[in-house]
Design an enzyme around this catalytic site. Sequence first.
Site, mmCIF file in Angstrom:
data_model
loop_
_atom_site.group_PDB
_atom_site.id
_atom_site.type_symbol
_atom_site.label_atom_id
_atom_site.label_comp_id
_atom_site.label_asym_id
_atom_site.label_seq_id
_atom_site.Cartn_x
_atom_site.Cartn_y
_atom_site.Cartn_z
ATOM 1 N N CYS A 73 0.852 -1.190 0.000
ATOM 2 C CA CYS A 73 0.000 0.000 0.000
ATOM 3 C C CYS A 73 0.889 1.242 0.000
ATOM 4 O O CYS A 73 1.725 1.407 0.899
ATOM 5 C CB CYS A 73 -0.861 -0.023 1.264
ATOM 6 S SG CYS A 73 -1.816 1.470 1.509
ATOM 7 N N CYS A 183 -1.149 3.886 -6.374
ATOM 8 C CA CYS A 183 -1.997 3.227 -5.374
ATOM 9 C C CYS A 183 -2.164 1.806 -5.877
ATOM 10 O O CYS A 183 -2.397 1.597 -7.077
ATOM 11 C CB CYS A 183 -3.351 3.930 -5.281
ATOM 12 S SG CYS A 183 -4.612 2.957 -4.403
#
Length: 241
Positions: A73, A183
């Site tokens: 992440c 992302c």
Amino acid sequence: MSDSPIGVFDSGIGGTTILQAVQKLLPNEDYVFFGDSKNCPFGTKELPELKEIVKSAAEFLIDKQAKLIVVACNTATTQTIDYLRETFPDIPFVGTEPAIKLACDSGASNILLLSTEGTAHSPRTQELIEQNIKPGQRVDNFPCLGLAEAIETRNIDKIRANLVENFKNISEPEKIEVVVLGCTHYPLASTEIQKFFPNAKLVDGGEGVAKQTKKLLEEKGLLNQSRKRGEVEYYFSKAEE
Ligand code: DGL
């Protein structure tokens, strides 16, 4: 210890894009994947809350005997990787950062960085841009509001509507040469994103994370010596209905 699993976590399904890249390079490892869907999105969380969330995720994976943890992440990495390393000094962590270096090294003049609000506004992202940008290059740091959540729903209509809304004010999208998918959810929507930037190459950090994971395991003598294909255990915290 070397036959213990590699832990991987994210706010949900985005982390599977990183898991796949690591598995490709290290197919004989076992993996424990934790998708914290209950806390999705990470991208709008204030730092103290995000720290609590990543601490719990790491504890969960350590309980599952993880020998190394991949923070799959960008939001969690850019804001909390130092905190995680300080909190769990015995566990090696590999982070996922936006592939800004890859984009700048390509020599492209027009680069668009897409990420969550948390990543876009983090000092680490600013630092990565400053460290890698070359004369004549332009890197647009563009937060995509609600996109990770839309992807998390797996609903293609929601994803398309979100992209239209987010990208409606981007001028001359055909001039963008490289789009950084900053992302880990975004590669899951790469076909849709590509339609908005027809001449751009889309890049992400998956391969870099895989290489770094392998390097760290080698250095620590933790590579799994098994010759058979490893397994993945998946865990998801449940999003509220
Ligand atoms: N997939 C994550 C990232 O790479 C987090 C998305 C979110 O939960 O906001 O940033």
